[in-house]
Design an enzyme around this catalytic site. Structure first.
Site, PDB file in Angstrom:
ATOM      1  N   TYR A   1      -7.935  -3.319  50.908  1.00 51.33           N
ATOM      2  CA  TYR A   1      -7.541  -2.716  52.178  1.00 51.33           C
ATOM      3  C   TYR A   1      -8.759  -2.209  52.937  1.00 51.33           C
ATOM      4  O   TYR A   1      -9.874  -2.157  52.408  1.00 51.33           O
ATOM      5  CB  TYR A   1      -6.530  -1.585  51.970  1.00 51.33           C
ATOM      6  CG  TYR A   1      -7.117  -0.281  51.444  1.00 51.33           C
ATOM      7  CD1 TYR A   1      -7.561  -0.165  50.137  1.00 51.33           C
ATOM      8  CD2 TYR A   1      -7.235   0.834  52.275  1.00 51.33           C
ATOM      9  CE1 TYR A   1      -8.096   1.027  49.668  1.00 51.33           C
ATOM     10  CE2 TYR A   1      -7.770   2.028  51.807  1.00 51.33           C
ATOM     11  CZ  TYR A   1      -8.199   2.113  50.508  1.00 51.33           C
ATOM     12  OH  TYR A   1      -8.744   3.290  50.048  1.00 51.33           O
TER      13      TYR A   1
ATOM     14  N   LYS B   1     -12.930  -2.301  47.759  1.00 53.38           N
ATOM     15  CA  LYS B   1     -11.942  -1.398  48.377  1.00 53.38           C
ATOM     16  C   LYS B   1     -10.540  -1.910  48.032  1.00 53.38           C
ATOM     17  O   LYS B   1      -9.844  -2.513  48.843  1.00 53.38           O
ATOM     18  CB  LYS B   1     -12.160  -1.287  49.888  1.00 53.38           C
ATOM     19  CG  LYS B   1     -11.468  -0.058  50.480  1.00 53.38           C
ATOM     20  CD  LYS B   1     -12.072   0.340  51.805  1.00 53.38           C
ATOM     21  CE  LYS B   1     -11.306   1.454  52.496  1.00 53.38           C
ATOM     22  NZ  LYS B   1     -11.269   2.724  51.786  1.00 53.38           N
TER      23      LYS B   1
ATOM     24  N   GLU C   1     -19.058   9.571  43.817  1.00 51.92           N
ATOM     25  CA  GLU C   1     -18.537   9.785  45.180  1.00 51.92           C
ATOM     26  C   GLU C   1     -17.347  10.733  45.105  1.00 51.92           C
ATOM     27  O   GLU C   1     -17.037  11.268  44.047  1.00 51.92           O
ATOM     28  CB  GLU C   1     -18.155   8.446  45.816  1.00 51.92           C
ATOM     29  CG  GLU C   1     -17.070   7.704  45.058  1.00 51.92           C
ATOM     30  CD  GLU C   1     -16.678   6.377  45.710  1.00 51.92           C
ATOM     31  OE1 GLU C   1     -16.922   6.202  46.918  1.00 51.92           O
ATOM     32  OE2 GLU C   1     -16.101   5.527  45.000  1.00 51.92           O
TER      33      GLU C   1
ATOM     34  N   LEU D   1     -17.839   3.146  46.504  1.00 51.39           N
ATOM     35  CA  LEU D   1     -17.585   2.325  47.687  1.00 51.39           C
ATOM     36  C   LEU D   1     -18.662   2.656  48.721  1.00 51.39           C
ATOM     37  O   LEU D   1     -18.936   3.837  48.971  1.00 51.39           O
ATOM     38  CB  LEU D   1     -16.205   2.670  48.255  1.00 51.39           C
ATOM     39  CG  LEU D   1     -15.807   1.823  49.456  1.00 51.39           C
ATOM     40  CD1 LEU D   1     -15.376   0.441  48.982  1.00 51.39           C
ATOM     41  CD2 LEU D   1     -14.695   2.484  50.237  1.00 51.39           C
TER      42      LEU D   1
HETATM   43  N1  PDD Z   1     -11.292   6.027  52.150  1.00 46.91           N
HETATM   44  N2  PDD Z   1     -15.194   6.181  48.886  1.00 46.91           N
HETATM   45  C1  PDD Z   1     -13.874   6.053  48.689  1.00 46.91           C
HETATM   46  C2  PDD Z   1     -13.370   5.995  47.283  1.00 46.91           C
HETATM   47  C3  PDD Z   1     -12.998   5.984  49.781  1.00 46.91           C
HETATM   48  O1  PDD Z   1     -11.685   5.844  49.574  1.00 46.91           O
HETATM   49  C4  PDD Z   1     -13.521   6.080  51.094  1.00 46.91           C
HETATM   50  C5  PDD Z   1     -12.653   6.017  52.325  1.00 46.91           C
HETATM   51  C6  PDD Z   1     -14.910   6.211  51.257  1.00 46.91           C
HETATM   52  C7  PDD Z   1     -15.544   6.286  52.612  1.00 46.91           C
HETATM   53  O2  PDD Z   1     -15.496   5.044  53.268  1.00 46.91           O
HETATM   54  P1  PDD Z   1     -15.468   4.963  54.865  1.00 46.91           P
HETATM   55  O3  PDD Z   1     -16.604   5.785  55.351  1.00 46.91           O
HETATM   56  O4  PDD Z   1     -15.636   3.524  55.139  1.00 46.91           O
HETATM   57  O5  PDD Z   1     -14.145   5.511  55.323  1.00 46.91           O
HETATM   58  C8  PDD Z   1     -15.713   6.251  50.124  1.00 46.91           C
HETATM   59  C9  PDD Z   1     -10.410   5.783  53.264  1.00 46.91           C
HETATM   60  C10 PDD Z   1     -10.616   6.710  54.402  1.00 46.91           C
HETATM   61  C11 PDD Z   1      -8.993   5.730  52.776  1.00 46.91           C
HETATM   62  O6  PDD Z   1      -8.800   5.491  51.591  1.00 46.91           O
HETATM   63  O7  PDD Z   1      -8.090   5.896  53.581  1.00 46.91           O
END
Ligand code: PDD
Length: 293
Positions: free
Chosen positions: A36, A151, A183, A207
């Protein structure tokens, strides 16, 4: 359950979200077999769309799902979904699963048609009080697998990690593996120590956030120059500043970890500067041609 009357997209058709269903044999449902993206949209302009679609393509390749669309088709779908919403600031959820297959079998089916789902929610930036006062977090050993760079919708490890901070009435869970920062449960983590911005390098343990990349770009442009290297748990716990970054939370200061103040227990000066740069970037500094495909 109340589902708002918003227009969503499933497998070639736009329709109200509440009317969309998928077969119970969908491997997303049975195996968490899918990937996703969450794409923020400001004033109907998707933020870093090309980067999100690139990460989507990388996730699909990593789990051996053929990308059902090229970049132009994805962009057109996202823009049409955006146009069909009654609000300008949106959070676009985009999911691709391997599709339905029978009988249930772990082996990847030779033929399955991916299920493509997109829907939009109103995007509310973090409340001013959170920006001004910061948030609490808890720490825990990272319970996840070895491919956190994908992701994937298989998010049980992240869900259980987040449960630990929910239990503590905190905003995020900061995770460590073998004594090193990985993270947050749904965010990337930065630390500041003696004026240096430290964060781990992209690896299979985290991620690579789109926001993480933006923050690194802003730090390179405006300072402090980032140092990308392994960050120990001890360094996190003794940091002057600790931040989380994500598409929905933008940048927030973590002002306590497991109840112990980080720095002086308030968002630090480097956080406040970076927050300002990020808001400016959102408002107008998006690279030309990037905010619209
Ligand atoms: N999640 N690490 C993890 C495990 C995450 O789920 C997310 C973001 C990030 C940050 O990624 P980004 O900057 O591209 O949003 C790092 C999204 C917001 C979600 O699960 O809805």
């Amino acid at each position: 359950m109340h589902v708002p009357e918003l227009i969503a997209y499933l497998n070639g058709r736009f329709a109200p979200l509440a009317e969309l269903t998928v077969p119970v044999l969908d491997r997303g449902f049975l195996f968490g077999d899918g990937v996703y993206e969450m794409i923020p949209v400001y004033g109907r302009r998707p933020f870093r769309l090309a980067e999100h679609l690139k990460r989507l393509a990388a996730s699909l390749a990593a789990v051996r799902i053929d990308n059902p669309h090229d970049e132009a088709t994805w962009s057109a779908l996202v823009l049409e979904l955006i146009a069909r919403q009654p609000f300008g600031d949106q959070s676009i959820y985009l999911q691709v699963t391997r599709g339905a297959a029978y009988p249930r079998n772990h082996a990847i089916p030779a033929r399955a048609t991916p299920t493509v789902l997109l829907f939009a929610d109103p995007l509310n930036p973090p409340a001013t009080v959170l920006v001004e006062q910061g948030v609490a977090a808890v720490g825990m050993e990272d319970p996840r697998w070895q491919r956190c760079d994908i992701k994937t919708i298989s998010l049980l490890g992240n869900v259980l990690a987040r449960a630990a901070s929910v239990d503590a009435a905190a905003a995020e869970t900061v995770m460590f593996r073998d004594g090193l920062l990985t993270e947050g449960s749904a965010s990337n983590i930065f630390t500041v120590k003696n004026g240096l911005l430290l964060t781990p390098a992209p690896s299979n343990r985290m991620l690579t956030g789109i926001t993480y990349d933006v923050v690194l770009e802003l730090a390179r442009r405006h300072g402090p120059p980032p140092v990308i290297r392994p960050v120990t748990e001890a360094e996190v716990r003794s940091a002057d500043e600790l931040w989380l970054t994500s598409s929905s939370k933008e940048i927030l200061a973590i002002v306590s970890l497991d109840g112990i103040p980080i720095g002086n227990g308030a968002p630090g000066p480097i956080y406040r500067r970076m927050y300002g740069h990020y808001q400016q970037f959102k408002a107008g500094e998006m690279r030309p041609g990037e905010e619209t495909p």
